[in-house]
Each structure stands twice: as C-alpha cells, then as structure tokens.
Design a protein around this motif. Structure first.
Motif, short mmCIF file in Angstrom:
data_model
loop_
_atom_site.label_atom_id
_atom_site.label_comp_id
_atom_site.label_asym_id
_atom_site.label_seq_id
_atom_site.Cartn_x
_atom_site.Cartn_y
_atom_site.Cartn_z
N LYS A 28 23.50 0.42 -38.75
CA LYS A 28 23.62 1.41 -40.13
C LYS A 28 24.15 2.37 -40.01
O LYS A 28 24.95 3.08 -41.99
N THR A 29 25.30 3.36 -39.50
CA THR A 29 25.91 4.21 -39.21
C THR A 29 27.81 3.25 -38.96
O THR A 29 28.48 3.87 -39.36
N GLY A 30 27.63 2.04 -38.25
CA GLY A 30 28.56 1.38 -38.25
C GLY A 30 29.13 2.46 -36.63
O GLY A 30 31.07 2.42 -36.56
N THR A 31 29.16 2.44 -35.98
CA THR A 31 28.68 3.49 -34.70
C THR A 31 29.17 2.65 -33.77
O THR A 31 27.75 2.44 -33.24
N GLU A 32 29.91 2.83 -33.36
CA GLU A 32 30.01 1.83 -32.12
C GLU A 32 29.74 3.40 -30.66
O GLU A 32 30.63 3.97 -30.43
N TYR A 33 28.12 2.65 -29.35
CA TYR A 33 28.20 3.58 -28.91
C TYR A 33 28.76 3.15 -27.37
O TYR A 33 28.21 4.74 -26.89
N LEU A 34 28.96 2.28 -27.09
CA LEU A 34 29.55 1.93 -25.64
C LEU A 34 30.79 1.84 -25.84
O LEU A 34 31.81 1.69 -26.55
N TRP A 35 31.45 2.03 -24.46
CA TRP A 35 32.78 1.71 -24.44
C TRP A 35 33.99 1.10 -23.89
O TRP A 35 32.98 0.01 -24.48
N HIS A 36 34.14 0.80 -25.27
CA HIS A 36 35.09 -0.88 -25.03
C HIS A 36 35.96 -1.15 -24.89
O HIS A 36 36.22 -2.02 -24.30
N GLY A 37 36.12 -0.37 -22.82
CA GLY A 37 36.57 -0.82 -22.17
C GLY A 37 38.54 -1.01 -22.00
O GLY A 37 38.78 -1.65 -21.92
N ASN A 38 38.86 -0.28 -22.47
CA ASN A 38 40.37 -0.35 -22.65
C ASN A 38 41.31 0.13 -21.54
O ASN A 38 40.57 0.80 -20.51
N PRO A 39 41.51 -1.55 -21.13
CA PRO A 39 41.82 -0.85 -18.88
C PRO A 39 43.21 0.10 -19.06
O PRO A 39 43.57 0.89 -17.77
N ASN A 40 43.47 0.73 -20.12
CA ASN A 40 44.29 1.41 -19.81
C ASN A 40 43.99 3.22 -19.09
O ASN A 40 44.59 3.59 -18.66
#
Length: 292
Positions: A28-40
């Motif tokens: 609906k809004t193009g929003t990602e709600y979960l963390w994407h796991g950037n290993p940094n």
C-alpha cells in the motif's frame, strides 16, 4: 532458500535458514517494516530463539551432571529448517533434533514456526513437540528487528513505544558480561510511553518480567505509520538495539532469559525453563499489526 506469500496489503518473505522472517513489506505504501539485515550493524532480521534465550555462563550448561555448550540464543537461528507446509498466506518451517544437535543439546525435539499473513500484519506461532520418552527442557522466543524510525523522514528522538496499559515496572539489569543481575531497577513509573533515544541501550537490553500490557506500539510524533505487537502469551519481554545507533529496534517476546550472573545449577532449575512431558506439545504466538 527464500519463500514469499502475499495478500492485498503485504508481501511476506521468509528463509529456510533459521526459519527466519526476512521482510514485511507494505504494498500500500511501499514501506519495509522489518530490518534488512545489514551486517555492518546486525546480520539478522528476526531470529528465532531455541532452545535457550540469551546466553549461558561461558556458553555452557549442565544436564544430569553432564556439561554441554550452546551459543547465545541456541541453535535455531543458525540452523537450516525445512518448509513443511505452504498455503496462499501461510508458511510452516520445521527443525528436528539430529545426531549432531544431540551432542550440544541432549533432547529430542520438533520445533516449528508458522507465519500467517493477516489483513493488518503477520502472526507468528512457535511450537515445540517432545517426541521422546523423557522430559524436554527448553526456552523459546523471538528477536524481530523493526525499522526505527519506520519513516526515514523521522528522527529517532521523534519515536516512542506506547504500552496498552499504564506501567509501573522494573527492568532486570544486565551485568557487563551480559548476564542478569538480581537487583531489579525501577524503570517505568505510571506511564504508557517510553521515549526512544540513542543512549537508551547504553547498558544493553531492557528486560521486563512484570508488564501488565498485552501490546506495545512503535510510533512517531510526526508519522501515521506505526506497528503494534501483541505479546500477551509471553512472560518476559526484551527491548534492544545496538549501541552503535543502528536504525532498528528489536521487540522480543520470550519464554526464558539469559543466566543470572551467579547461576550454577542444572538446566531444569533455571528460571524460565519450560518442562514438556513426553509426547506433548507447547505452542505460543505473537502478532504484529501495521497501522498506516
């Protein structure tokens, strides 16, 4: 391997590795709600915690006078699960005991997680089965990380947690080595709100064992986007983010917790350990609802 299910509102992506949720995306809004796991910052998204929550002292624990060793949060988050059921809006992954697992965790088990996509979010159901003729000792929980701020236009100082009830609650402080201490510290005083800021986790996670609330919401002063977690089936609740200031916040429902800093007993005497009789099943669930 990644698997995806969707409905009219959300796209849900999961992985066989760790049986872990990878993405909760709003169409609906193009929003990602979960963390994407950037290993940094932190390489996980929403790890499952089994058969322990937190750490054992020196990563070791005792069962019937024999010493075993498990990494922090157990073996599930680094194991390969099998997809055993898939429907239009649900996925079930399974992890079973093996000759290898028995060398570090001396119990037979069947651990399953089911993700069910709903109109307003996702429900996660954790189940532990005991297929053996002896008791099964375990803890279980979840460690999902949500984008915070949810809206990148916001600042962390704009964000806050809002509990469903006014809380007067203490936290269980952690030692410098990451173990629980016995002196509870007053923290929430007759309030529903916990403001978020970069120094909040300077002494590691906030751990609660006496919350009255069934839900907690991650909100911002300036955005309509928020999420609410229903964790009423869990006695312990953790809140955590790295000291580095990573743009995510973990809301963690637990059955069990890390060792106290002076614990020396058998696993069966540890606070929060669940005891499952032979041929029985334990199930608990939590839900995340999105508001846009």
């Amino acid at each position: 391997m990644l698997y995806t299910v969707e409905n009219d509102t959300f796209l849900l992506t999961t992985s066989e590795h760790g049986g872990e949720l990878h993405s909760l995306y709003s169409k609906k809004t193009g929003t990602e709600y979960l963390w994407h796991g950037n290993p940094n910052y932190w390489k996980y998204h929403a790890p499952l915690l089994f058969p322990i929550v937190g750490r054992c002292i020196n990563n070791k624990y005792r069962v019937n006078e024999k010493i075993y060793e498990l990494p922090q949060h157990g073996l599930a988050r680094t194991s390969e699960f099998n997809l055993i059921k898939q429907g239009p809006q649900m996925l079930t992954f399974e992890l079973k005991s093996s000759p290898q697992s028995l060398t570090i965790y001396p119990f037979e088990f069947i651990f399953q997680v089911t993700y069910t996509l709903q109109d307003h979010g996702v429900k996660t159901t954790l189940s532990v089965q005991n297929p053996a003729s002896e008791q099964l000792l375990f803890s279980v929980g979840a460690h999902p990380a949500f984008m915070c701020p949810i809206d990148p236009a916001d600042d962390l100082d704009d964000c806050f947690l809002e509990f469903s009830e006014k809380e007067t609650a203490s936290i269980i402080p952690l030692s410098d080595k990451g173990f629980l201490t016995h002196q509870h510290t007053p923290y929430l005083i007759d309030t529903k709100k916990l403001p978020l800021h970069k120094d909040l986790f300077e002494k590691d996670a906030l751990i609660f064992d006496s919350l009255k609330s069934a839900t907690v919401s991650l909100k911002s002063k300036h955005s309509k986007k928020s999420l609410t977690m229903d964790f009423h089936e869990f006695p312990f609740f953790g809140i955590w983010a790295p000291k580095s200031g990573a743009p995510f916040l973990c809301l963690e429902p637990w059955h069990g917790h890390a060792d106290y800093d002076d614990f020396t007993g058998d696993l069966k005497t540890k606070e929060g350990i669940l005891v499952l009789p032979p041929n029985n099943k334990f199930t608990c669930s939590f839900a995340v609802m999105i508001n846009e």
